[in-house]
Design a protein around this motif. Structure first.
Motif, PDB file in Angstrom:
ATOM      1  N   PHE A  51       0.847  -1.193   0.000  1.00 23.56           N
ATOM      2  CA  PHE A  51       0.000   0.000   0.000  1.00 23.56           C
ATOM      3  C   PHE A  51       0.891   1.255   0.000  1.00 23.56           C
ATOM      4  N   PRO A  52       1.503   1.573  -1.143  1.00 25.34           N
ATOM      5  CA  PRO A  52       2.514   2.639  -1.174  1.00 25.34           C
ATOM      6  C   PRO A  52       1.972   4.061  -1.312  1.00 25.34           C
TER       7      PRO A  52
ATOM      8  N   PRO B 150      -6.829   1.445   6.240  1.00 27.95           N
ATOM      9  CA  PRO B 150      -6.999   2.615   7.104  1.00 27.95           C
ATOM     10  C   PRO B 150      -5.994   2.535   8.255  1.00 27.95           C
ATOM     11  N   ILE B 151      -5.363   3.644   8.559  1.00 28.15           N
ATOM     12  CA  ILE B 151      -4.383   3.694   9.641  1.00 28.15           C
ATOM     13  C   ILE B 151      -4.767   4.849  10.553  1.00 28.15           C
TER      14      ILE B 151
ATOM     15  N   LYS C 239      -3.965   4.304   3.111  1.00 25.61           N
ATOM     16  CA  LYS C 239      -2.900   3.896   2.204  1.00 25.61           C
ATOM     17  C   LYS C 239      -3.532   3.042   1.113  1.00 25.61           C
ATOM     18  N   LEU C 240      -3.196   3.335  -0.142  1.00 23.27           N
ATOM     19  CA  LEU C 240      -3.811   2.677  -1.289  1.00 23.27           C
ATOM     20  C   LEU C 240      -2.840   1.729  -1.977  1.00 23.27           C
ATOM     21  N   SER C 241      -3.382   0.664  -2.537  1.00 23.26           N
ATOM     22  CA  SER C 241      -2.588  -0.219  -3.398  1.00 23.26           C
ATOM     23  C   SER C 241      -2.437   0.465  -4.758  1.00 23.26           C
TER      24      SER C 241
ATOM     25  N   ASP D 101      -8.312  -3.494   3.356  1.00 26.04           N
ATOM     26  CA  ASP D 101      -7.237  -4.479   3.493  1.00 26.04           C
ATOM     27  C   ASP D 101      -6.928  -5.253   2.216  1.00 26.04           C
ATOM     28  N   VAL D 102      -7.636  -4.946   1.147  1.00 24.15           N
ATOM     29  CA  VAL D 102      -7.314  -5.505  -0.166  1.00 24.15           C
ATOM     30  C   VAL D 102      -6.861  -4.363  -1.074  1.00 24.15           C
TER      31      VAL D 102
END
Length: 119
Positions: free
Chosen positions: A33-34, A67-68, A89-91, A62-63
């Protein structure tokens, strides 16, 4: 991503390309998740809240994104400056479908970086 990039709807193709190139480098370091949503939502959405709602309704936690929760930081008087904010954070695939494909010029830059198309 900790970066010096501040993208907006007015960002140049070169600024967007540099951001995508930095993301590509991070993604090669086994970072699933960069992409930080706060770096890119403004390319498409008028507010962060609208981007978060769209993200949650169209993508899988989570795919496609993570969320953090960031606990708020305290000011000098001991109060919290910001409440418990959730960063997202997105893939790479989420970035492509959630942001890049929504705006044709942004997607063209994305393709040149990630799909190595010829200008």
């Amino acid at each position: 991503m900790e970066s010096n990039f501040f993208l907006s709807k007015d960002s140049s193709d070169d600024e967007i390309r540099r951001y995508f190139e930095a993301i590509l480098k991070i993604s090669k370091q086994d970072n699933e998740f960069p992409v930080d949503l706060d770096d890119v939502w403004m390319l498409v959405y008028s507010s962060r809240n609208k981007a978060v709602r769209a993200l949650k309704s169209a993508f899988m936690k989570d795919v496609d994104y993570q969320p953090i929760t960031n606990n708020g930081q305290r000011s000098s008087d001991g109060r919290f400056k910001e409440g418990n904010q959730v960063d997202f954070k997105l893939s790479l695939s989420c970035l492509e479908f959630f942001i890049a494909r929504k705006v044709r010029p942004v997607f063209e830059v994305y393709r040149k970086v990630f799909h190595k198309t010829v200008e």
